[in-house]
Scaffold this motif. Sequence first.
Motif, short mmCIF file in Angstrom:
data_model
loop_
_atom_site.label_atom_id
_atom_site.label_comp_id
_atom_site.label_asym_id
_atom_site.label_seq_id
_atom_site.Cartn_x
_atom_site.Cartn_y
_atom_site.Cartn_z
N LEU A 210 23.70 3.45 -30.29
CA LEU A 210 25.08 3.20 -29.85
C LEU A 210 25.48 1.77 -30.17
N PHE A 211 24.61 0.80 -29.89
CA PHE A 211 24.92 -0.59 -30.21
C PHE A 211 25.19 -0.76 -31.70
N ALA A 212 24.35 -0.14 -32.51
CA ALA A 212 24.40 -0.35 -33.96
C ALA A 212 25.65 0.23 -34.61
N PHE A 213 26.12 1.37 -34.11
CA PHE A 213 27.22 2.07 -34.78
C PHE A 213 28.53 2.06 -33.99
N TRP A 214 28.58 1.33 -32.88
CA TRP A 214 29.79 1.28 -32.06
C TRP A 214 30.94 0.66 -32.85
N ARG A 215 32.14 1.24 -32.70
CA ARG A 215 33.35 0.74 -33.37
C ARG A 215 34.27 0.09 -32.34
N TYR B 206 20.10 -6.02 -23.21
CA TYR B 206 21.13 -6.06 -24.26
C TYR B 206 22.36 -5.25 -23.85
N LEU B 207 22.16 -4.18 -23.08
CA LEU B 207 23.30 -3.39 -22.60
C LEU B 207 24.21 -4.26 -21.74
N VAL B 208 23.61 -5.09 -20.88
CA VAL B 208 24.41 -6.00 -20.05
C VAL B 208 25.22 -6.93 -20.95
N ALA B 209 24.57 -7.49 -21.97
CA ALA B 209 25.25 -8.39 -22.89
C ALA B 209 26.32 -7.65 -23.70
N PHE B 210 26.02 -6.42 -24.10
CA PHE B 210 26.94 -5.60 -24.90
C PHE B 210 28.23 -5.32 -24.11
N VAL B 211 28.08 -4.87 -22.88
CA VAL B 211 29.25 -4.54 -22.06
C VAL B 211 30.00 -5.80 -21.64
N GLY B 212 29.25 -6.89 -21.38
CA GLY B 212 29.87 -8.12 -20.92
C GLY B 212 30.39 -9.02 -22.03
N ASN B 213 30.28 -8.59 -23.28
CA ASN B 213 30.76 -9.39 -24.42
C ASN B 213 30.15 -10.79 -24.43
N VAL B 214 28.87 -10.88 -24.17
CA VAL B 214 28.19 -12.17 -24.18
C VAL B 214 28.27 -12.77 -25.59
N THR C 243 28.86 -6.49 -29.68
CA THR C 243 29.22 -6.11 -28.31
C THR C 243 30.26 -4.99 -28.36
N VAL C 244 30.69 -4.57 -27.20
CA VAL C 244 31.67 -3.49 -27.12
C VAL C 244 32.98 -3.87 -27.82
N PHE D 143 33.52 -0.87 -15.52
CA PHE D 143 34.97 -1.01 -15.33
C PHE D 143 35.39 -2.41 -14.88
N ALA D 144 34.49 -3.23 -14.37
CA ALA D 144 34.85 -4.56 -13.87
C ALA D 144 34.96 -5.53 -15.05
N ALA D 145 36.11 -5.57 -15.67
CA ALA D 145 36.31 -6.42 -16.84
C ALA D 145 37.65 -7.14 -16.72
N PRO D 146 37.65 -8.47 -16.78
CA PRO D 146 38.93 -9.20 -16.75
C PRO D 146 39.83 -8.84 -17.93
N VAL D 147 39.21 -8.58 -19.08
CA VAL D 147 39.97 -8.12 -20.26
C VAL D 147 39.40 -6.76 -20.66
N MET D 148 40.21 -5.74 -20.53
CA MET D 148 39.79 -4.38 -20.86
C MET D 148 40.46 -3.96 -22.17
N THR D 149 39.65 -3.80 -23.19
CA THR D 149 40.18 -3.31 -24.47
C THR D 149 40.12 -1.78 -24.49
N ALA D 150 40.77 -1.20 -25.48
CA ALA D 150 40.73 0.26 -25.62
C ALA D 150 39.30 0.73 -25.89
N GLY D 151 38.55 -0.04 -26.70
CA GLY D 151 37.16 0.34 -26.99
C GLY D 151 36.28 0.29 -25.76
#
Length: 246
Positions: free
Chosen positions: A101-106, A23-31, A37-38, A189-197
């Motif tokens: 962290l997943f549950a309460f992330w903003r 799920y961490l992979v999916a969370f960071v990768g915005n699956v 997700t993040v 850090f390897a993200a085509p779209v990097m948001t502030a969050g």
Amino acid sequence: MARALYLLFGVLAYLVFFATFLYLVAFVGNVPQAPVTVDRGGAAGPVPLAVAINLALIALFGLQHSVMARKGFKAAWTRIVPEPVERSVYVLLASLMLILLFAFWRPIPAIVWSVETPALVYLLWGLFGLGWLIVLLSTFLISHFELFGLSQVWGHARGAEAQAPVFRTPFFYKRVRHPLYSGFILAFFAAPVMTAGHLVLALGMLAYILVAIVYEERDLVGLFGKDYEEYRGRAGKLIPRFGRGG
């Protein structure tokens, strides 16, 4: 009976870890299939509050992950928790910290960078995948099942004595001391779209990693002495070192 219960607990703790890792992979990768997700699904609110909550969640994970790994804490902890399941309890609590962290992330949707060139987008997704592959492979190079508590409960169930740690530098470890952390940094850090969050998550985890390395290496020097001191001189911390020194 206790041995069977310890083994069952260790297996369940490992399964929780593995599900959390995926799920961490999916969370960071915005699956898209992931409910949270993040960058999607969390509560909305003022940016300063979101940053404070997100950093607190990262700090909570970092404190649990580092404090419980220290030798002094383990010595006191195993007076309460049976030694065969000590690592499994650690793994389970680390997984629960990530679930928290997943549950309460903003999410903070402001765009920091957005890559639109197709070749660069593919490259960044390739690096994202490579980072997670390095993480997983690094755990197997240093005994995946021991790292996540299964070897301990399996050995106890069989009545086998715990083996003394042996200093080894397989594959990645010949050139870099912490390839597992290098893989995490690459993936975050390897993200085509990097948001502030997303950047808050990446920078927060990077800060935790840099602090954790200091304490881990202090423990490793205490455990392996001169062997590890010499190893530090020839292998990079997070970036592979080549040439004579490596």
